[in-house]
Each structure stands twice: as structure tokens, then as C-alpha cells.
Design a protein around this motif. Structure first.
Motif, PDB file in Angstrom:
ATOM      1  N   ILE A 120      17.326  63.290 -75.526  1.00 13.42           N
ATOM      2  CA  ILE A 120      17.507  63.812 -76.879  1.00 13.42           C
ATOM      3  C   ILE A 120      17.763  65.314 -76.838  1.00 13.42           C
ATOM      4  N   LEU A 121      16.969  66.027 -76.041  1.00  9.92           N
ATOM      5  CA  LEU A 121      17.122  67.477 -75.958  1.00  9.92           C
ATOM      6  C   LEU A 121      18.461  67.869 -75.337  1.00  9.92           C
ATOM      7  N   ARG A 190      18.296  77.256 -87.682  1.00 12.30           N
ATOM      8  CA  ARG A 190      18.306  75.903 -87.115  1.00 12.30           C
ATOM      9  C   ARG A 190      19.723  75.569 -86.676  1.00 12.30           C
ATOM     10  N   LYS A 191      19.888  75.290 -85.383  1.00 13.37           N
ATOM     11  CA  LYS A 191      21.213  75.044 -84.826  1.00 13.37           C
ATOM     12  C   LYS A 191      21.530  73.564 -84.658  1.00 13.37           C
ATOM     13  N   ALA A 192      20.503  72.735 -84.503  1.00 13.57           N
ATOM     14  CA  ALA A 192      20.733  71.302 -84.321  1.00 13.57           C
ATOM     15  C   ALA A 192      19.433  70.564 -84.607  1.00 13.57           C
ATOM     16  N   MET A 193      19.547  69.287 -84.976  1.00 16.53           N
ATOM     17  CA  MET A 193      18.371  68.464 -85.207  1.00 16.53           C
ATOM     18  C   MET A 193      18.704  67.007 -84.961  1.00 16.53           C
ATOM     19  N   LYS A 194      17.687  66.234 -84.594  1.00 10.98           N
ATOM     20  CA  LYS A 194      17.891  64.802 -84.361  1.00 10.98           C
ATOM     21  C   LYS A 194      16.578  64.059 -84.573  1.00 10.98           C
ATOM     22  N   LYS A 195      16.631  63.018 -85.385  1.00 11.37           N
ATOM     23  CA  LYS A 195      15.457  62.181 -85.592  1.00 11.37           C
ATOM     24  C   LYS A 195      15.281  61.252 -84.394  1.00 11.37           C
ATOM     25  N   ALA A 201       0.611  60.454 -82.017  1.00 15.92           N
ATOM     26  CA  ALA A 201      -0.677  59.762 -82.037  1.00 15.92           C
ATOM     27  C   ALA A 201      -0.497  58.259 -82.175  1.00 15.92           C
ATOM     28  N   ILE A 202      -1.273  57.513 -81.405  1.00 16.74           N
ATOM     29  CA  ILE A 202      -1.209  56.054 -81.460  1.00 16.74           C
ATOM     30  C   ILE A 202      -1.567  55.551 -82.856  1.00 16.74           C
ATOM     31  N   LYS A 203      -2.522  56.204 -83.505  1.00 18.26           N
ATOM     32  CA  LYS A 203      -2.978  55.762 -84.822  1.00 18.26           C
ATOM     33  C   LYS A 203      -1.961  56.067 -85.912  1.00 18.26           C
ATOM     34  N   ASP A 204      -1.046  56.979 -85.653  1.00 20.17           N
ATOM     35  CA  ASP A 204      -0.058  57.379 -86.653  1.00 20.17           C
ATOM     36  C   ASP A 204       1.313  57.436 -85.996  1.00 20.17           C
ATOM     37  N   HIS A 205       2.078  56.376 -86.139  1.00 19.75           N
ATOM     38  CA  HIS A 205       3.400  56.298 -85.515  1.00 19.75           C
ATOM     39  C   HIS A 205       4.448  57.002 -86.377  1.00 19.75           C
ATOM     40  N   LYS A 206       4.163  58.227 -86.787  1.00 15.43           N
ATOM     41  CA  LYS A 206       5.119  58.977 -87.593  1.00 15.43           C
ATOM     42  C   LYS A 206       6.221  59.513 -86.692  1.00 15.43           C
ATOM     43  N   PRO A 207       7.489  59.127 -86.933  1.00  8.32           N
ATOM     44  CA  PRO A 207       8.584  59.560 -86.059  1.00  8.32           C
ATOM     45  C   PRO A 207       8.725  61.075 -86.013  1.00  8.32           C
ATOM     46  N   VAL A 208       9.082  61.568 -84.841  1.00 10.73           N
ATOM     47  CA  VAL A 208       9.252  62.998 -84.619  1.00 10.73           C
ATOM     48  C   VAL A 208      10.733  63.362 -84.748  1.00 10.73           C
ATOM     49  N   THR A 209      10.997  64.462 -85.430  1.00  9.79           N
ATOM     50  CA  THR A 209      12.349  65.013 -85.492  1.00  9.79           C
ATOM     51  C   THR A 209      12.407  66.242 -84.595  1.00  9.79           C
ATOM     52  N   PHE A 210      13.424  66.316 -83.753  1.00 13.96           N
ATOM     53  CA  PHE A 210      13.586  67.430 -82.817  1.00 13.96           C
ATOM     54  C   PHE A 210      14.574  68.466 -83.396  1.00 13.96           C
ATOM     55  N   PHE A 211      14.317  69.739 -83.083  1.00 15.61           N
ATOM     56  CA  PHE A 211      15.166  70.832 -83.545  1.00 15.61           C
ATOM     57  C   PHE A 211      15.501  71.774 -82.396  1.00 15.61           C
ATOM     58  N   ILE A 212      16.606  72.490 -82.576  1.00 16.94           N
ATOM     59  CA  ILE A 212      16.894  73.684 -81.773  1.00 16.94           C
ATOM     60  C   ILE A 212      17.089  74.829 -82.735  1.00 16.94           C
ATOM     61  N   TYR A 213      16.384  75.932 -82.462  1.00 15.39           N
ATOM     62  CA  TYR A 213      16.536  77.157 -83.255  1.00 15.39           C
ATOM     63  C   TYR A 213      17.084  78.261 -82.353  1.00 15.39           C
ATOM     64  N   GLY A 214      17.828  79.168 -82.959  1.00 19.24           N
ATOM     65  CA  GLY A 214      18.352  80.317 -82.230  1.00 19.24           C
ATOM     66  C   GLY A 214      18.284  81.557 -83.093  1.00 19.24           C
ATOM     67  N   ASN A 215      18.251  82.722 -82.445  1.00 19.93           N
ATOM     68  CA  ASN A 215      18.186  83.957 -83.221  1.00 19.93           C
ATOM     69  C   ASN A 215      19.563  84.434 -83.663  1.00 19.93           C
TER      70      ASN A 215
END
Length: 216
Positions: A120-121, A190-195, A201-215
Motif C-alpha cells: 500500500i505504501l 496531503r499528497k496521497a491517500m488509500k483506504k 485492535a482485534i476488538k475493533d476492526h475499524k479499517p485504516v486509511t493511509f496517507f502521505i503528507y509533504g511540506n
């Protein structure tokens, strides 16, 4: 740096915040901070995952600082100068040893779930519009010490390092399990993102969204 902290019932005290170079002996404390930050509910395998992630961030690091509060490690910032090649061989050898050790520890569901993170990264980095001078590899403050301005102090020292090294641009990876809005507050874009289907956490399967930030 002395900082006045207002405690409950109007009481206050002074704490000593120190920014210093990262030592090899800090590895265990940083791994524990990562576990707390990511809300991992496992023990052996997830602590090992945190150690491996820390070592991965140190592999090409040219800058590594920790913040301590009254002598206790409270935060860390690790970065790499991409204009020069850095290979920290002691870190690389230790990382290889931990990967071998990992084969003998049954993996929890969370650890197995992050196997697709690297791909993903890589996909996100392909969307970057330009080459950057530096990368912020790891930046985290222990949950118990947030709100004291420690993150801002670490970040300010990083900015000073960039200026001294004539590094005008940098980028970083982050996700919804981290305090990613801190970077927006500091003016990063924010330069890019992907769900993803990854979760912390096993108890909370909340999907993570990944980001790339740049200055820039």
C-alpha cells in the motif's frame, strides 16, 4: 526545558523535558510507546512487531532524537536524508535477527492483518509528484505525555536539522491510527491517500486509511 503543567484540582508542577540523541538502549521504551499508540492488544508478537518497525525506521536514519520527561522516554522522531546514502548496519543485522525470531512466535490476528501494508505504501509513493530531500520515518509521542507540547518541540528540532542540512523538502507516511491532523496543523499537504482493510485492535476492526503528507 522546564514546562509548567496544570494538574487536576488546580494543582500544578514543573516537569523537565529534554531532547537528546536516540540511544540503542531506547529501543524497548520506544516499542512500548508504539504498542500503546496503536492500541495493540497482543503481547509477545505485537511487541516484536513494534521493535521491528522501529528498527526498520532506523535502517537509513540520519537523524534520531528522543524526548524525555523527567528522564523517561516520552517521544521519538526519526528521519532520513535522502540526498545521502545511509546504512546503519548494526540496526540491519538486529532487524534480520528479529525477523528470524518471528518465525518461532505464533502471530496474532492483528500482526497477520498488516502484511499488505508495504505494498500500500509503495503504491502511495508512486503518486508523489516529485522527489523529496528527506523522509520523516517515525514520529510518535507516548499517550501519557500528550498535551505537554512534546511533539511540537521534537518537530521544531527536526525543522532546525533540515535547515542546517539544506534539505528543503520532506514527506512522511501516516494513517488514521495516528495523530495525522498534527501535520495539517503544521502546514503540511496531503499528497496521497488509500483506504485499506488493515486494523489495529482485534476488538475493533475499524479499517485504516493511509496517507502521505509533504511540506511542498
Amino acid at each position: 526545558i522546564n514546562v509548567r503543567v496544570i494538574l487536576f484540582k488546580g494543582k500544578e508542577r514543573f516537569i523537565m523535558i529534554k531532547i537528546r540523541p536516540l540511544n540503542e538502549s531506547d529501543e524497548g521504551d520506544i516499542a512500548q510507546i508504539l504498542n500503546k499508540t496503536w492500541n495493540f492488544d497482543g503481547e509477545n508478537d505485537e511487541l516484536l512487531e513494534s521493535r521491528m518497525y522501529f528498527l526498520e525506521c532506523m535502517t537509513n536514519a540520519s537523524y534520531a532524537r528522543v524526548a524525555t520527561v523527567d528522564g523517561k522516554v516520552a517521544g521519538v522522531l526519526i528521519a532520513a536524508n535522502l540526498q545521502e546514502e545511509h546504512r546503519n548496519w548494526n540496526v540491519i543485522m538486529r532487524s534480520i535477527w528479529l525477523k528470524m525470531k518471528q518465525f518461532f512466535i505464533p502471530q496474532e490476528e492483528v500482526a497477520q492483518n498488516w502484511e499488505g501494508e508495504e505494498q500500500i505504501l509503495q503504491t502511495l509513493e508512486e503518486k508523489l509528484p516529485k522527489d523529496y530531500d528527506a523522509e520523516l520515518n517515525l514520529f510518535v509521542v507516548s499517550p501519557e505525555f500528550r498535551g505537554y507540547g512534546i511533539g511540537s518541540k521534537l518537530y521544531r528540532q527536526f525543522e532546525i536539522y533540515l535547515k542546517k542540512q539544506h534539505l528543503k523538502s520532506f514527506f512522511l507516511h501516516t494513517d488514521t491510527g495516528c495523530a495525522y491532523k498534527f501535520y495539517e496543523h503544521k502546514g503540511l499537504k496531503r499528497k496521497a491517500m488509500k483506504k485499506s482493510s488493515c486494523f489495529y485492535a482485534i476488538k475493533d476492526h475499524k479499517p485504516v486509511t493511509f496517507f502521505i503528507y509533504g511540506n511542498v
